[in-house]
Design a protein around this motif. Structure first.
Motif, mmCIF file in Angstrom:
data_model
loop_
_atom_site.group_PDB
_atom_site.id
_atom_site.type_symbol
_atom_site.label_atom_id
_atom_site.label_comp_id
_atom_site.label_asym_id
_atom_site.label_seq_id
_atom_site.Cartn_x
_atom_site.Cartn_y
_atom_site.Cartn_z
ATOM 1 N N GLU A 1 -5.667 -15.850 3.526
ATOM 2 C CA GLU A 1 -5.905 -14.629 2.755
ATOM 3 C C GLU A 1 -7.163 -13.911 3.242
ATOM 4 O O GLU A 1 -7.188 -12.679 3.319
ATOM 5 N N LEU A 2 -8.176 -14.673 3.584
ATOM 6 C CA LEU A 2 -9.405 -14.064 4.100
ATOM 7 C C LEU A 2 -9.168 -13.392 5.446
ATOM 8 O O LEU A 2 -9.769 -12.358 5.744
ATOM 9 N N LYS A 3 -8.276 -13.957 6.260
ATOM 10 C CA LYS A 3 -7.910 -13.312 7.529
ATOM 11 C C LYS A 3 -7.238 -11.967 7.259
ATOM 12 O O LYS A 3 -7.537 -10.966 7.910
ATOM 13 N N VAL A 4 -6.315 -11.956 6.305
ATOM 14 C CA VAL A 4 -5.628 -10.714 5.951
ATOM 15 C C VAL A 4 -6.631 -9.701 5.420
ATOM 16 O O VAL A 4 -6.619 -8.533 5.824
ATOM 17 N N LEU A 5 -7.510 -10.141 4.527
ATOM 18 C CA LEU A 5 -8.522 -9.241 3.970
ATOM 19 C C LEU A 5 -9.386 -8.642 5.074
ATOM 20 O O LEU A 5 -9.651 -7.437 5.080
ATOM 21 N N GLY A 6 -9.788 -9.453 6.024
ATOM 22 C CA GLY A 6 -10.570 -8.959 7.154
ATOM 23 C C GLY A 6 -9.797 -7.947 7.987
ATOM 24 O O GLY A 6 -10.352 -6.931 8.423
ATOM 25 N N VAL B 1 -7.331 -6.012 6.937
ATOM 26 C CA VAL B 1 -7.201 -4.776 6.163
ATOM 27 C C VAL B 1 -8.523 -4.022 6.200
ATOM 28 O O VAL B 1 -8.547 -2.806 6.416
ATOM 29 N N ASP B 2 -9.628 -4.717 6.004
ATOM 30 C CA ASP B 2 -10.953 -4.083 6.025
ATOM 31 C C ASP B 2 -11.227 -3.384 7.348
ATOM 32 O O ASP B 2 -11.833 -2.320 7.386
ATOM 33 N N SER B 3 -10.797 -4.002 8.433
ATOM 34 C CA SER B 3 -11.082 -3.436 9.749
ATOM 35 C C SER B 3 -10.055 -2.390 10.186
ATOM 36 O O SER B 3 -10.184 -1.801 11.251
ATOM 37 N N GLY B 4 -9.024 -2.202 9.377
ATOM 38 C CA GLY B 4 -7.991 -1.222 9.720
ATOM 39 C C GLY B 4 -6.929 -1.768 10.650
ATOM 40 O O GLY B 4 -6.079 -1.018 11.127
ATOM 41 N N ALA C 1 -11.984 -3.625 -1.843
ATOM 42 C CA ALA C 1 -12.622 -3.375 -0.546
ATOM 43 C C ALA C 1 -12.176 -2.063 0.102
ATOM 44 O O ALA C 1 -12.826 -1.585 1.027
ATOM 45 N N SER C 2 -11.090 -1.511 -0.396
ATOM 46 C CA SER C 2 -10.508 -0.357 0.300
ATOM 47 C C SER C 2 -10.946 0.975 -0.294
ATOM 48 O O SER C 2 -11.018 1.141 -1.506
#
Length: 165
Positions: free
Chosen positions: A102-107, A109-112, A137-138
């Motif tokens: 999940e943290l990979k996905v969040l990262g 998404v954060d980075s586009g 975060a978005s």
């Protein structure tokens, strides 16, 4: 959680955590609540993390060690996370391993790196935690609109909708 006498190596690590955190020595670490309190304090002290890692590896109570690892994961560099999960008893690794993903996905998404179309395809598989974190975060209006329509819960949809205003 079960109360049990800590092994000698774990007891030594607990004493080291106390010292690093400037805590008064505890006479009895058999109470898992006492260990939990120490572990919680250690998760908030960067200098204690190397000792905490070894303590988690030595901790025989997986139900105690697993949430400690989950709490620490966000503080770690992405390349360090797998080692913490692997330090756990295999019986309690599933949830922390999921949080790493999940943290990979969040990262991403954060980075586009995770497009709106990819989010649309994956959103149903995401936990409530991940959906709430992506919204928090978005600032991408398209992403927020997507969550306001497709978020799993009413709370998630309303939070996204509020963020759009």
């Amino acid at each position: 959680m079960t109360d049990a006498e800590p092994t000698a190596p774990l007891l030594e690590l607990l004493r080291q955590l106390e010292a690093v955190l400037g805590r008064t020595a505890v006479d009895d670490f058999t109470d898992d609540h006492v260990r939990w309190d120490l572990y919680q304090a250690a998760t908030r002290a960067g200098e204690a993390l190397p000792i905490l890692f070894h303590a988690v590896f030595q901790e025989r109570d997986g139900a105690l060690a697993s949430p400690v690892v989950v709490e620490v994961l966000e503080q770690l560099a992405p390349q360090e996370r797998a080692a913490w999960v692997q330090a756990l008893d295999p019986a309690v690794r599933d949830f922390p391993a999921r949080r790493v993903q999940e943290l990979k996905v969040l990262g991403a998404v954060d980075s586009g790196d995770f497009t709106t179309a990819e989010i649309r395809r994956a959103i149903d598989t995401w936990s409530d935690w991940l959906q709430r974190r992506v919204i928090a975060a978005s600032d991408d209006r398209e992403v927020l609109r997507l969550f306001s329509e497709l978020g799993r819960t009413k709370r998630i949809r309303n939070t996204a909708l509020s963020s759009l205003k």
